[in-house]
Design a protein around this motif. Sequence first.
Motif, PDB file in Angstrom:
ATOM      1  N   SER A 214      33.991  38.461  40.648  1.00 57.31           N
ATOM      2  CA  SER A 214      32.961  39.034  41.655  1.00 57.31           C
ATOM      3  C   SER A 214      33.373  40.476  41.959  1.00 57.31           C
ATOM      4  O   SER A 214      34.392  40.989  41.936  1.00 57.31           O
ATOM      5  CB  SER A 214      32.926  38.147  42.860  1.00 57.31           C
ATOM      6  OG  SER A 214      32.083  38.979  43.835  1.00 57.31           O
ATOM      7  N   ASN A 215      31.991  41.263  41.709  1.00 53.33           N
ATOM      8  CA  ASN A 215      31.961  42.586  42.096  1.00 53.33           C
ATOM      9  C   ASN A 215      31.632  43.017  43.510  1.00 53.33           C
ATOM     10  O   ASN A 215      31.333  43.905  43.796  1.00 53.33           O
ATOM     11  CB  ASN A 215      31.013  43.508  41.104  1.00 53.33           C
ATOM     12  CG  ASN A 215      30.946  44.633  41.095  1.00 53.33           C
ATOM     13  OD1 ASN A 215      31.818  45.385  41.320  1.00 53.33           O
ATOM     14  ND2 ASN A 215      29.737  45.142  41.726  1.00 53.33           N
ATOM     15  N   THR A 216      31.808  41.910  44.217  1.00 50.85           N
ATOM     16  CA  THR A 216      31.652  42.044  45.740  1.00 50.85           C
ATOM     17  C   THR A 216      32.234  43.137  46.358  1.00 50.85           C
ATOM     18  O   THR A 216      33.439  43.508  45.916  1.00 50.85           O
ATOM     19  CB  THR A 216      31.953  40.618  46.649  1.00 50.85           C
ATOM     20  OG1 THR A 216      31.684  40.973  47.774  1.00 50.85           O
ATOM     21  CG2 THR A 216      33.364  40.352  46.446  1.00 50.85           C
ATOM     22  N   SER A 217      31.804  43.916  47.331  1.00 47.92           N
ATOM     23  CA  SER A 217      32.696  44.804  48.031  1.00 47.92           C
ATOM     24  C   SER A 217      32.808  44.240  49.265  1.00 47.92           C
ATOM     25  O   SER A 217      33.571  45.001  50.085  1.00 47.92           O
ATOM     26  CB  SER A 217      31.490  46.133  48.134  1.00 47.92           C
ATOM     27  OG  SER A 217      30.474  45.861  48.689  1.00 47.92           O
ATOM     28  N   SER A 218      32.521  43.344  49.661  1.00 53.22           N
ATOM     29  CA  SER A 218      32.725  42.907  51.053  1.00 53.22           C
ATOM     30  C   SER A 218      32.890  41.362  51.292  1.00 53.22           C
ATOM     31  O   SER A 218      33.613  40.993  52.340  1.00 53.22           O
ATOM     32  CB  SER A 218      31.809  43.289  51.997  1.00 53.22           C
ATOM     33  OG  SER A 218      30.543  43.038  51.466  1.00 53.22           O
ATOM     34  N   ILE A 219      32.451  40.356  50.232  1.00 49.50           N
ATOM     35  CA  ILE A 219      32.400  39.076  50.560  1.00 49.50           C
ATOM     36  C   ILE A 219      33.731  38.762  49.938  1.00 49.50           C
ATOM     37  O   ILE A 219      34.225  38.684  48.735  1.00 49.50           O
ATOM     38  CB  ILE A 219      31.219  38.355  50.053  1.00 49.50           C
ATOM     39  CG1 ILE A 219      30.011  38.898  50.500  1.00 49.50           C
ATOM     40  CG2 ILE A 219      31.511  36.784  50.235  1.00 49.50           C
ATOM     41  CD1 ILE A 219      28.898  38.414  50.065  1.00 49.50           C
ATOM     42  N   PRO A 220      34.524  37.907  50.857  1.00 48.95           N
ATOM     43  CA  PRO A 220      36.041  37.484  50.436  1.00 48.95           C
ATOM     44  C   PRO A 220      35.797  36.589  49.080  1.00 48.95           C
ATOM     45  O   PRO A 220      34.919  35.795  49.033  1.00 48.95           O
ATOM     46  CB  PRO A 220      36.269  36.481  51.469  1.00 48.95           C
ATOM     47  CG  PRO A 220      35.696  37.016  52.706  1.00 48.95           C
ATOM     48  CD  PRO A 220      34.482  37.532  52.242  1.00 48.95           C
ATOM     49  N   ILE A 221      36.905  37.045  48.134  1.00 49.56           N
ATOM     50  CA  ILE A 221      36.699  36.197  46.898  1.00 49.56           C
ATOM     51  C   ILE A 221      36.981  34.660  47.310  1.00 49.56           C
ATOM     52  O   ILE A 221      36.508  33.766  46.473  1.00 49.56           O
ATOM     53  CB  ILE A 221      38.178  36.619  46.024  1.00 49.56           C
ATOM     54  CG1 ILE A 221      37.692  38.089  45.651  1.00 49.56           C
ATOM     55  CG2 ILE A 221      38.036  36.000  44.758  1.00 49.56           C
ATOM     56  CD1 ILE A 221      36.366  38.323  45.110  1.00 49.56           C
TER      57      ILE A 221
ATOM     58  N   ALA B 257      43.143  37.164  45.014  1.00 50.26           N
ATOM     59  CA  ALA B 257      43.067  36.093  46.112  1.00 50.26           C
ATOM     60  C   ALA B 257      44.436  34.984  45.904  1.00 50.26           C
ATOM     61  O   ALA B 257      45.105  35.205  45.180  1.00 50.26           O
ATOM     62  CB  ALA B 257      41.868  35.373  45.926  1.00 50.26           C
ATOM     63  N   GLU B 258      44.698  34.361  47.194  1.00 52.43           N
ATOM     64  CA  GLU B 258      45.782  33.416  47.393  1.00 52.43           C
ATOM     65  C   GLU B 258      45.655  32.527  45.963  1.00 52.43           C
ATOM     66  O   GLU B 258      46.798  32.130  45.522  1.00 52.43           O
ATOM     67  CB  GLU B 258      45.929  32.891  48.516  1.00 52.43           C
ATOM     68  CG  GLU B 258      46.416  33.731  49.521  1.00 52.43           C
ATOM     69  CD  GLU B 258      46.778  33.261  50.818  1.00 52.43           C
ATOM     70  OE1 GLU B 258      46.774  31.967  50.958  1.00 52.43           O
ATOM     71  OE2 GLU B 258      46.764  33.968  51.817  1.00 52.43           O
ATOM     72  N   THR B 259      44.447  32.136  45.874  1.00 53.95           N
ATOM     73  CA  THR B 259      44.496  30.904  44.705  1.00 53.95           C
ATOM     74  C   THR B 259      44.533  31.648  43.394  1.00 53.95           C
ATOM     75  O   THR B 259      44.722  30.604  42.373  1.00 53.95           O
ATOM     76  CB  THR B 259      43.183  30.186  44.915  1.00 53.95           C
ATOM     77  OG1 THR B 259      42.016  31.230  45.105  1.00 53.95           O
ATOM     78  CG2 THR B 259      43.021  29.463  46.274  1.00 53.95           C
ATOM     79  N   THR B 260      44.330  32.910  43.018  1.00 56.82           N
ATOM     80  CA  THR B 260      44.003  33.556  41.606  1.00 56.82           C
ATOM     81  C   THR B 260      45.580  33.427  41.036  1.00 56.82           C
ATOM     82  O   THR B 260      46.669  33.834  41.571  1.00 56.82           O
ATOM     83  CB  THR B 260      43.885  34.955  42.100  1.00 56.82           C
ATOM     84  OG1 THR B 260      42.655  35.270  42.894  1.00 56.82           O
ATOM     85  CG2 THR B 260      43.566  35.733  40.546  1.00 56.82           C
ATOM     86  N   SER B 261      45.330  32.833  39.984  1.00 59.61           N
ATOM     87  CA  SER B 261      46.643  32.546  39.055  1.00 59.61           C
ATOM     88  C   SER B 261      47.239  33.771  38.382  1.00 59.61           C
ATOM     89  O   SER B 261      46.636  34.812  38.438  1.00 59.61           O
ATOM     90  CB  SER B 261      46.476  31.404  38.161  1.00 59.61           C
ATOM     91  OG  SER B 261      45.706  31.859  37.049  1.00 59.61           O
ATOM     92  N   GLU B 262      48.595  33.893  38.001  1.00 54.20           N
ATOM     93  CA  GLU B 262      49.212  34.970  37.714  1.00 54.20           C
ATOM     94  C   GLU B 262      48.400  35.244  36.245  1.00 54.20           C
ATOM     95  O   GLU B 262      48.221  36.508  36.040  1.00 54.20           O
ATOM     96  CB  GLU B 262      50.725  34.748  37.384  1.00 54.20           C
ATOM     97  CG  GLU B 262      51.257  35.617  36.542  1.00 54.20           C
ATOM     98  CD  GLU B 262      51.584  37.021  37.406  1.00 54.20           C
ATOM     99  OE1 GLU B 262      51.236  37.178  38.597  1.00 54.20           O
ATOM    100  OE2 GLU B 262      51.702  38.119  36.848  1.00 54.20           O
TER     101      GLU B 262
ATOM    102  N   VAL C  63      43.674  49.036  40.431  1.00 56.30           N
ATOM    103  CA  VAL C  63      44.634  48.586  41.519  1.00 56.30           C
ATOM    104  C   VAL C  63      44.359  47.644  42.020  1.00 56.30           C
ATOM    105  O   VAL C  63      43.366  46.783  42.129  1.00 56.30           O
ATOM    106  CB  VAL C  63      44.454  49.922  42.728  1.00 56.30           C
ATOM    107  CG1 VAL C  63      44.633  51.272  42.259  1.00 56.30           C
ATOM    108  CG2 VAL C  63      43.135  50.069  43.293  1.00 56.30           C
ATOM    109  N   THR C  64      45.543  47.086  42.834  1.00 50.76           N
ATOM    110  CA  THR C  64      45.765  45.629  43.344  1.00 50.76           C
ATOM    111  C   THR C  64      45.666  45.710  44.432  1.00 50.76           C
ATOM    112  O   THR C  64      46.035  46.383  45.323  1.00 50.76           O
ATOM    113  CB  THR C  64      46.843  44.711  42.690  1.00 50.76           C
ATOM    114  OG1 THR C  64      47.046  45.046  41.387  1.00 50.76           O
ATOM    115  CG2 THR C  64      46.984  43.254  43.100  1.00 50.76           C
ATOM    116  N   CYS C  65      44.516  44.733  45.033  1.00 54.36           N
ATOM    117  CA  CYS C  65      44.639  44.451  46.541  1.00 54.36           C
ATOM    118  C   CYS C  65      44.454  42.959  46.867  1.00 54.36           C
ATOM    119  O   CYS C  65      43.918  42.219  46.166  1.00 54.36           O
ATOM    120  CB  CYS C  65      43.366  45.279  47.103  1.00 54.36           C
ATOM    121  SG  CYS C  65      43.136  45.185  48.832  1.00 54.36           S
ATOM    122  N   ILE C  66      44.993  42.645  48.117  1.00 50.08           N
ATOM    123  CA  ILE C  66      44.767  41.417  48.701  1.00 50.08           C
ATOM    124  C   ILE C  66      43.359  41.178  48.955  1.00 50.08           C
ATOM    125  O   ILE C  66      42.655  42.004  49.221  1.00 50.08           O
ATOM    126  CB  ILE C  66      45.810  40.865  49.708  1.00 50.08           C
ATOM    127  CG1 ILE C  66      45.528  41.861  50.727  1.00 50.08           C
ATOM    128  CG2 ILE C  66      47.223  40.985  49.457  1.00 50.08           C
ATOM    129  CD1 ILE C  66      46.154  41.431  52.044  1.00 50.08           C
TER     130      ILE C  66
END
Length: 282
Positions: free
Chosen positions: A116-123, A156-161, A179-182
């Motif tokens: 998702s290219n969202t700027s604000s909706i949680p993944i 996201a917490e569910t995103t696999s390595e 860059v990586t962000c939670i």
Amino acid sequence: MGIRKVGVVGCGLMGSGIVQTAASCGFEVKVREVNDQFLAKGLSKIEGVLAGAVKKEKMTAAEKDAVMARISGTTRVEDLADCDLVIEAVNENVELKQDLWRRLDALCPATTLFASNTSSIPIRVQAQVTARPDRFVGLHFFNPVPVMKLVEVIRAETTSEATYQAAMEFSKALGKTPVTCIDTAGFIVNRLLVPYLFDAVRALEAGIATAEDIDTGMKLGCGHPMGPLALLDFVGLDTALAISHILFDAFGFPHYKAPKLLEKLVSEGKLGRKSGEGIYKY
Ligand code: 3HC
């Protein structure tokens, strides 16, 4: 990484930029719009930007044709079923995005990565409606996509390595710096950018200087390519307002609250460059 065919949903400001960038970097791209008119508009924007590059001798006409040949347009979501990666760049509306992912989840093989290219909706809110939350990631591009070097990769917490690594590699293959962000509201850039843009509007409301002088101050005083008020018009006042609601709901800090002037302009349909008027007239 195993990504060759990229599907993009939405061929507006961000979608068309993602399509152009991916096709320019050798990926086969299928782009879906809701109707032929929007599709034609998005594709002709890409064609126009590439024609400008040919004119400036930054690419040859043959290279431009090769990029365009790697892009195919459709109005059918079904046509994205054979893509290795699907990136959505539709409006910032939770139900719209969730509905799209439900459809794509049923259509695409389990191996297809979703971004998702969202700027604000949680993944996580998008990933949870699919049966592949491990293959779901955020890829947040910046406008204008072909020019801006950054991609925020939202893990996201569910995103696999493996999905995270594929997203990093894909971003680099587009010539971007990831860059990586939670998975947190506003990620890195909008969390910091939005209060700055709003403070510029508050400064204008307080009458400390003209819009032009506020912008010139930040351009020449801080070396920014655009002043904050011109940047707000460029991003879209409605987009900035939508992001601010998400940030305010998430953190509750007053500096995320939209200034009155911004709300007024949006309510009058003055959304920035795209509508012909925002802080400035175009
Ligand atoms: N597509 C492709 N290329 C474009 C383009 C577009 N839409 N707009 C400009 N360009 C290219 C031009 O062709 C030119 O290329 P060249 O140097 O190879 O000839 C180059 O960019 C510079 O363009 P211009 O000479 O027309 O104009 P400027 O030098 O004023 O640059 C700008 C324009 C790149 C937009 C610059 O002003 C800038 O960097 N502004 C800040 C943009 C920014 O901060 N974006 C992030 C917004 S926040 C966001 O997107 C997050 C979201 O969630 C809200």
